[in-house]
Design a protein around this motif. Structure first.
Motif, mmCIF file in Angstrom:
data_model
loop_
_atom_site.group_PDB
_atom_site.id
_atom_site.type_symbol
_atom_site.label_atom_id
_atom_site.label_comp_id
_atom_site.label_asym_id
_atom_site.label_seq_id
_atom_site.Cartn_x
_atom_site.Cartn_y
_atom_site.Cartn_z
ATOM 1 N N VAL A 57 0.842 -1.198 0.000
ATOM 2 C CA VAL A 57 0.000 0.000 0.000
ATOM 3 C C VAL A 57 0.876 1.247 0.000
ATOM 4 O O VAL A 57 1.681 1.457 0.914
ATOM 5 N N GLN A 58 0.702 2.046 -1.030
ATOM 6 C CA GLN A 58 1.478 3.278 -1.144
ATOM 7 C C GLN A 58 1.164 4.212 0.030
ATOM 8 O O GLN A 58 0.001 4.420 0.386
ATOM 9 N N GLY A 59 2.215 4.748 0.628
ATOM 10 C CA GLY A 59 2.053 5.691 1.732
ATOM 11 C C GLY A 59 1.958 5.057 3.100
ATOM 12 O O GLY A 59 1.974 5.755 4.114
ATOM 13 N N ALA A 60 1.861 3.735 3.174
ATOM 14 C CA ALA A 60 1.718 3.065 4.476
ATOM 15 C C ALA A 60 2.968 3.192 5.343
ATOM 16 O O ALA A 60 2.898 2.985 6.555
ATOM 17 N N ASN A 61 4.082 3.594 4.730
ATOM 18 C CA ASN A 61 5.285 3.806 5.536
ATOM 19 C C ASN A 61 5.125 4.962 6.525
ATOM 20 O O ASN A 61 5.929 5.119 7.439
ATOM 21 N N LYS A 62 4.069 5.734 6.397
ATOM 22 C CA LYS A 62 3.772 6.813 7.346
ATOM 23 C C LYS A 62 3.237 6.276 8.679
ATOM 24 O O LYS A 62 3.095 7.018 9.644
ATOM 25 N N LEU A 63 2.937 4.988 8.736
ATOM 26 C CA LEU A 63 2.378 4.417 9.967
ATOM 27 C C LEU A 63 3.302 4.592 11.171
ATOM 28 O O LEU A 63 2.830 4.815 12.285
ATOM 29 N N ASN A 64 4.618 4.500 10.972
ATOM 30 C CA ASN A 64 5.538 4.725 12.094
ATOM 31 C C ASN A 64 5.312 6.092 12.715
ATOM 32 O O ASN A 64 5.184 6.224 13.929
ATOM 33 N N PHE A 65 5.256 7.108 11.870
ATOM 34 C CA PHE A 65 5.033 8.468 12.348
ATOM 35 C C PHE A 65 3.655 8.608 12.992
ATOM 36 O O PHE A 65 3.520 9.169 14.088
ATOM 37 N N LEU A 66 2.635 8.094 12.333
ATOM 38 C CA LEU A 66 1.276 8.242 12.833
ATOM 39 C C LEU A 66 1.080 7.535 14.180
ATOM 40 O O LEU A 66 0.454 8.078 15.089
ATOM 41 N N VAL A 67 1.617 6.346 14.315
ATOM 42 C CA VAL A 67 1.461 5.581 15.556
ATOM 43 C C VAL A 67 2.309 6.177 16.676
ATOM 44 O O VAL A 67 1.951 6.092 17.856
ATOM 45 N N SER A 68 3.411 6.822 16.339
ATOM 46 C CA SER A 68 4.285 7.399 17.374
ATOM 47 C C SER A 68 3.567 8.437 18.235
ATOM 48 O O SER A 68 3.939 8.657 19.390
ATOM 49 N N ALA A 69 2.521 9.044 17.717
ATOM 50 C CA ALA A 69 1.764 10.033 18.500
ATOM 51 C C ALA A 69 1.193 9.411 19.774
ATOM 52 O O ALA A 69 0.998 10.104 20.781
ATOM 53 N N ALA A 70 0.958 8.113 19.762
ATOM 54 C CA ALA A 70 0.365 7.436 20.918
ATOM 55 C C ALA A 70 1.321 7.346 22.104
ATOM 56 O O ALA A 70 0.884 7.067 23.221
ATOM 57 N N ASN A 98 16.262 13.195 21.961
ATOM 58 C CA ASN A 98 15.376 12.847 20.847
ATOM 59 C C ASN A 98 15.000 11.376 20.942
ATOM 60 O O ASN A 98 15.648 10.620 21.660
ATOM 61 N N PHE A 99 13.995 11.016 20.165
ATOM 62 C CA PHE A 99 13.620 9.608 20.083
ATOM 63 C C PHE A 99 13.162 9.317 18.664
ATOM 64 O O PHE A 99 12.833 10.216 17.895
ATOM 65 N N GLN A 100 13.151 8.053 18.352
ATOM 66 C CA GLN A 100 12.617 7.591 17.074
ATOM 67 C C GLN A 100 11.782 6.351 17.369
ATOM 68 O O GLN A 100 12.192 5.495 18.158
ATOM 69 N N PHE A 101 10.624 6.275 16.763
ATOM 70 C CA PHE A 101 9.698 5.162 16.985
ATOM 71 C C PHE A 101 9.643 4.307 15.736
ATOM 72 O O PHE A 101 9.653 4.827 14.619
ATOM 73 N N GLU A 102 9.544 2.990 15.942
ATOM 74 C CA GLU A 102 9.513 2.078 14.807
ATOM 75 C C GLU A 102 8.607 0.893 15.109
ATOM 76 O O GLU A 102 8.724 0.285 16.176
ATOM 77 N N ILE A 103 7.736 0.577 14.188
ATOM 78 C CA ILE A 103 6.939 -0.650 14.288
ATOM 79 C C ILE A 103 7.787 -1.756 13.663
ATOM 80 O O ILE A 103 8.181 -1.646 12.494
ATOM 81 N N VAL A 115 5.099 -5.733 17.881
ATOM 82 C CA VAL A 115 6.429 -5.437 18.425
ATOM 83 C C VAL A 115 6.852 -4.068 17.918
ATOM 84 O O VAL A 115 6.828 -3.815 16.710
ATOM 85 N N VAL A 116 7.236 -3.192 18.852
ATOM 86 C CA VAL A 116 7.709 -1.863 18.486
ATOM 87 C C VAL A 116 9.056 -1.608 19.150
ATOM 88 O O VAL A 116 9.429 -2.287 20.114
ATOM 89 N N ALA A 117 9.763 -0.628 18.634
ATOM 90 C CA ALA A 117 11.036 -0.210 19.217
ATOM 91 C C ALA A 117 11.023 1.299 19.366
ATOM 92 O O ALA A 117 10.499 2.012 18.512
ATOM 93 N N ILE A 118 11.591 1.751 20.463
ATOM 94 C CA ILE A 118 11.817 3.181 20.651
ATOM 95 C C ILE A 118 13.321 3.364 20.785
ATOM 96 O O ILE A 118 13.961 2.716 21.616
ATOM 97 N N TYR A 119 13.872 4.222 19.945
ATOM 98 C CA TYR A 119 15.293 4.540 19.992
ATOM 99 C C TYR A 119 15.431 5.875 20.719
ATOM 100 O O TYR A 119 14.888 6.884 20.267
ATOM 101 N N PHE A 120 16.136 5.866 21.844
ATOM 102 C CA PHE A 120 16.373 7.073 22.629
ATOM 103 C C PHE A 120 17.779 7.584 22.328
ATOM 104 O O PHE A 120 18.753 6.860 22.555
#
Length: 168
Positions: A57-70, A98-103, A115-120
């Motif tokens: 699905v085109q654009g689904a790579n935005k899910l990391n950013f969108l879910v990080s709001a939670a 800073n942090f980075q969120f990843e599904i 499973v998710v990862a948070i990079y601090f």
């Protein structure tokens, strides 16, 4: 004299088996947010996994950013302290900037697969030396011009992220 300034990166993995309350809350919040956000990219209900969505699905790579709001409110609870990382005295010392969120993986039909990862990424530190497997760093001088030193061990999930050498 040269001074080495480093930032560290700690990767916190969060899955259904996490035992501490903070991780359980992040797990639940990110899974619910993933299911909600995935609906937009899965309107024909053809996909159930994060991997399928990203690949098809085109654009689904935005899910990391969108879910990080939670996780924003949960990050505030940490008061800028990187979780799980302690010095050789067992005290939390590492502050994150800073942090980075990843599904890593997820499935809208099975929460156990989430499973998710948070990079601090830490605040800058002065790297003074390494003794055996222990790093010796300081954050700044105190009011008496003494350095507050932390001695700690790098681990599988904690490493040097950036290195800068300055002339002083």
């Amino acid at each position: 004299m040269k001074q080495r300034i480093i930032t560290l990166c700690y990767r916190k993995m969060i899955d259904a088996n996490c035992s501490d309350e903070w991780s359980k809350n992040v797990f639940a919040a990110t899974y619910q947010e993933f299911k909600m956000q995935a609906q937009f990219y899965n309107q024909q209900k053809k996909h159930t996994t994060y991997k399928q969505l990203i690949e098809e699905v085109q654009g689904a790579n935005k899910l990391n950013f969108l879910v990080s709001a939670a996780i924003i409110e949960y990050l505030k609870e940490l008061n800028d302290q990187v979780p799980d990382v302690v010095n050789n005295l067992g005290r939390s010392f590492l502050r994150f900037k800073n942090f980075q969120f990843e599904i890593n993986k997820s499935d809208i039909t099975n929460s156990a697969s989430h499973v998710v990862a948070i990079y601090f990424m830490s605040q800058p530190l002065i790297w003074h030396d390494t003794v055996g497997d222990q790093m010796i760093t300081s954050e700044k001088y105190d009011d008496n011009c003494e350095m507050i030193i932390n001695q700690f061990r790098l681990s599988d999930n904690l490493g040097i992220y950036t290195l800068q050498t300055l002339e002083v």
